[in-house]
Design an enzyme around this catalytic site. Structure first.
Site, PDB file in Angstrom:
ATOM      1  N   GLY A  71      43.565  56.848  48.192  1.00  0.00           N
ATOM      2  CA  GLY A  71      43.544  56.365  49.556  1.00  0.00           C
ATOM      3  C   GLY A  71      42.169  56.399  50.184  1.00  0.00           C
ATOM      4  N   ASP A 117      47.349  67.855  50.928  1.00  0.00           N
ATOM      5  CA  ASP A 117      47.649  66.649  50.153  1.00  0.00           C
ATOM      6  C   ASP A 117      48.020  67.041  48.718  1.00  0.00           C
ATOM      7  OD1 ASP A 117      48.067  63.954  49.821  1.00  0.00           O
ATOM      8  OD2 ASP A 117      45.958  63.466  49.461  1.00  0.00           O
ATOM      9  N   GLY A 124      39.050  56.582  48.178  1.00  0.00           N
ATOM     10  CA  GLY A 124      37.980  56.000  47.384  1.00  0.00           C
ATOM     11  C   GLY A 124      38.359  55.864  45.921  1.00  0.00           C
TER      12      GLY A 124
END
Length: 700
Positions: free
Chosen positions: A379, A497, A381
């Protein structure tokens, strides 16, 4: 302009000298036997970019000494035979001249048909005692010493002969009178990586698994000195199989022996230093010219860039300093930019201790960010495989945008990773300056893809045929990921994440947790951080999503999804599934509550065929269920999760657990006994609050 004229004149002189050099060498060495195929690098099995002294595959035997001849099967580890014993080459580092080797005959096999010690010529393969420890395996013993722990004993049946009393020792075999009285039919002694030996001692690995992790050797070319002379004369080092002597190959022919004749040696002694001096002079002159031009262009560009950025950047300096004082006054999502004191450190090519690379050197390392070097696309790079000038293999993350928000994430990840040091966290080597034309982060290269790749991605099919991604491997991945997250939480950091795409694997399937762009530093004495929910759909804590309050239990929820992925091999979100099953966490909770766990589990990992595996998977499903509770206060901490996984791996609970657990839900909590009372409201909490939505204690 004098520079081009000087360059053209020296180039002409150089060409004439090179022609004379070639003529002189050919006159002194009249051997024109063909020796082709030694230029460049080659691949063998699943290891690439090999060169001298190694041969094998499509690289002829005359390109290196026989001690380094490889057997190259397709897409699996190449083999190297040493003292008639075959070894799989798990890793090859040509820069550090190290190999990680594992015995082919003992590969995931505790009962070999022959019993041979690993004996290596230390002048060629040094076992590097600092990295390795001795592993001694005894087979068919009359009994086992009293000091041998139960986990060190194993069953072995070789050729119909019952070798039940077999055991292993790690480290030096003790001098004990009892050992002299115990008769053993056979024994094998091999090196083992010290870290693997420690895990084996703690029962984190089985003996069969440990044998696949191998040991490290430092290799040396027995003809290294003479090969260096060949390299200095622009030749390729080789080996004449007929005479068993090293040779020097130029344009597929012998050009000079490593030890040259007096005439050839005298000629090269005169010419090569002359050529070298000319080359150095040209390089220095041309380098000065180019550097001056670049410096002028860069200075002009940086002045313009700095003027536009400085106002926005410097206004945030005082409120966002990344130091110990700021932690007690935490008011923003990340430490944005350094104070003026830290800016001076940037001049020394360091951000928080991380090396600062130029965009140009990373462009060279990745072949101008060639598509063939792309490792992944996320999301924030794209990540590319690169090789630095010092030989290090790296993963270079190229962020998509260069705006204020992206710079904030960039600096956040640098600041967090430079303060962490854990074996299961990816290492950050450095980054570009935040004023670089692009934002680039440089990590250690982890070669074996992500857990997502192996479960349901590009590597899933190869795993199903090779059987590498076994239940024991998956359980170890869960434990090592939990270790990393528990370490983060102890360091007051929330990852935010956690997902299988951010769990990297090395060649030995050891975990490296990555991607800290969304991570948060948790302030001391705070119950939570109030911030807009961020993360990946399917993994985001529902309470965080509803209440905008981030806690370390948010990572626990995401880890629960990872556990379900490990036992099911299904994606966290899949729109091709039935509407009620699109979200994997909802699907798992429904299957567990409905006593249909067998419909969730990947059939390839032994759930239906192996009773022990069935019990362990059921226990992991129970743990995942607890992690996926809607109310964060009902979830365990990561430290508790790690402890439970270790107990499951050690099989300490299995003696007291039925093969199929009677799973029920009471007020949002998982129970197996209908008479069990519900837990107290503060069950599983630490010094931080994990409950329903509460007033903000920290803005972010």
């Amino acid at each position: 302009m004098p520079t081009p004229s000087l360059f053209s004149t020296t180039t002409t002189t150089l060409l004439l000298l090179l022609r004379f050099c070639n003529l002189s060498v050919s006159l002194t060495e009249p051997d024109f036997s063909p020796f082709p195929g030694c230029e460049g690098t080659f691949s063998c099995g699943n290891i690439h970019n090999l060169t001298y002294p190694f041969t094998g595959g499509d690289r002829p035997d005359h390109c290196g000494p026989p001690e380094f001849r490889l057997t190259c099967p397709v897409d699996i580890y190449p083999e190297l035979t040493i003292e008639s014993v075959p070894y799989r080459v798990l890793e090859a580092n040509l820069t550090g001249k190290t190999l990680v080797l594992a015995r082919s005959d003992l590969w995931n096999n505790t009962c070999p048909s022959t019993f041979v010690n690993s004996t290596l010529d230390s002048t060629i393969f040094d076992t590097n005692g600092g990295q390795n420890v001795d592993l001694t395996i005894f087979f068919g013993c009359s009994s086992s010493p009293m000091f041998i722990q139960p986990q060190n004993r194993f069953y072995c049946d070789v050729g119909g002969v019952d070798l039940t009393d077999s055991y292993f020792l790690i480290g030096e075999v003790p001098i004990d009178p009892i050992l002299k009285m115990i008769h053993c039919t056979n024994g094998v002694s091999i090196p083992l990586l010290r870290t693997v030996g420690a895990d084996l001692n703690r029962s984190l690995l089985t003996l069969a698994e440990a044998l696949t992790r191998g040991f490290e050797v430092i290799y040396s070319d027995p003809y290294g000195d003479r090969c260096s002379e060949c390299s200095r004369s622009d030749g390729e080092c080789g080996f004449d199989v007929a005479t068993s002597q090293p040779i020097c190959i130029c344009n597929s022919r012998i050009c000079s022996p490593p030890v040259s004749s007096k005439k050839g040696s005298l000629t090269l002694t005169i010419i090569l230093p002359t050529i070298g001096a000319i080359l150095v002079g040209v390089a220095i002159g041309w380098g000065i010219f180019v550097c001056k031009r670049r410096r002028k262009r860069r200075a002009a560009k940086e002045v313009a860039t700095t003027q536009t950025e400085s106002k926005a950047i410097l206004t945030t300096v005082s409120s966002n300093r990344f130091n110990s004082d700021a932690r007690s006054n935490f008011n923003s999502s990340v430490p944005s930019y350094p104070s003026s004191k830290t800016t001076k450190e940037f001049g020394k090519c360091s951000y928080f201790g991380a090396q600062v690379f130029t965009y140009e050197e990373l462009e060279v390392a990745t072949d101008n960010f060639d598509d063939s070097r792309e490792l992944g696309d996320g999301g924030c790079g794209t990540v590319y495989h690169g090789k630095l000038l010092d030989g290090r293999e790296v993963a270079v993350k190229r962020l998509y945008e260069h705006n204020y928000k992206r710079v904030e994430q960039f600096m956040n990840e640098v600041a967090i990773l430079t303060r962490l040091d854990h074996e299961n966290l990816v290492k950050l080597y450095g980054c570009t300056s935040k004023r670089s034309r692009e934002l680039l982060l440089v990590y250690e290269y982890i070669p074996n893809g992500t857990v997502a790749d192996h479960l349901h991605g590009k590597l899933a099919n190869s795993n199903s045929t090779s059987g590498l991604f076994t239940w024991s491997v998956r359980l170890n991945i869960a434990i090592e990921t939990a270790k990393a997250l528990a370490y983060l939480h102890e360091s007051d950091i929330i990852h935010r994440d956690v997902k299988t795409n951010n769990i990297l694997l090395d060649k030995r399937f050891q975990v490296k947790v990555a991607d800290f762009g969304l991570s948060r530093l948790f302030p001391n004495n705070a119950t939570h951080v109030s911030t807009a929910p961020q993360g990946t759909p399917g993994y985001v804590d529902p309470e965080y999503y509803q209440c905008y309050q981030l806690t370390d239990k948010s990572d626990v929820y995401s880890f629960g999804v990872v556990l379900i992925e490990l036992i099911s091999s299904l994606q966290a979100v899949d729109t091709s599934r039935d509407r009620s099953d699109i979200n994997l966490s909802a699907m798992a909770i429904n299957k567990i509550q409905s006593h249909m766990l067998d419909e969730l589990i990947d059939k390839s990992i032994g759930f239906e065929t192996n009773g022990l595996v069935r019990r362990m998977i059921t226990l992991v499903a129970e743990l995942a269920f607890r992690c996926l509770q809607q109310a964060s206060g009902m979830r365990p901490t990561m430290k508790e999760v790690l402890g439970i996984l270790r107990v499951i791996q050690n099989d300490e609970l299995n003696a007291q657990k039925p093969e199929v657990l009677d799973i029920m839900v009471y007020d949002g909590t998982l129970f197996k006994d209908h008479n069990t009372e519900p837990p107290s409201p503060d069950y599983g909490t630490t010094n931080k609050l994990y409950g329903s939505c509460m007033p903000n204690s920290s803005d972010g």
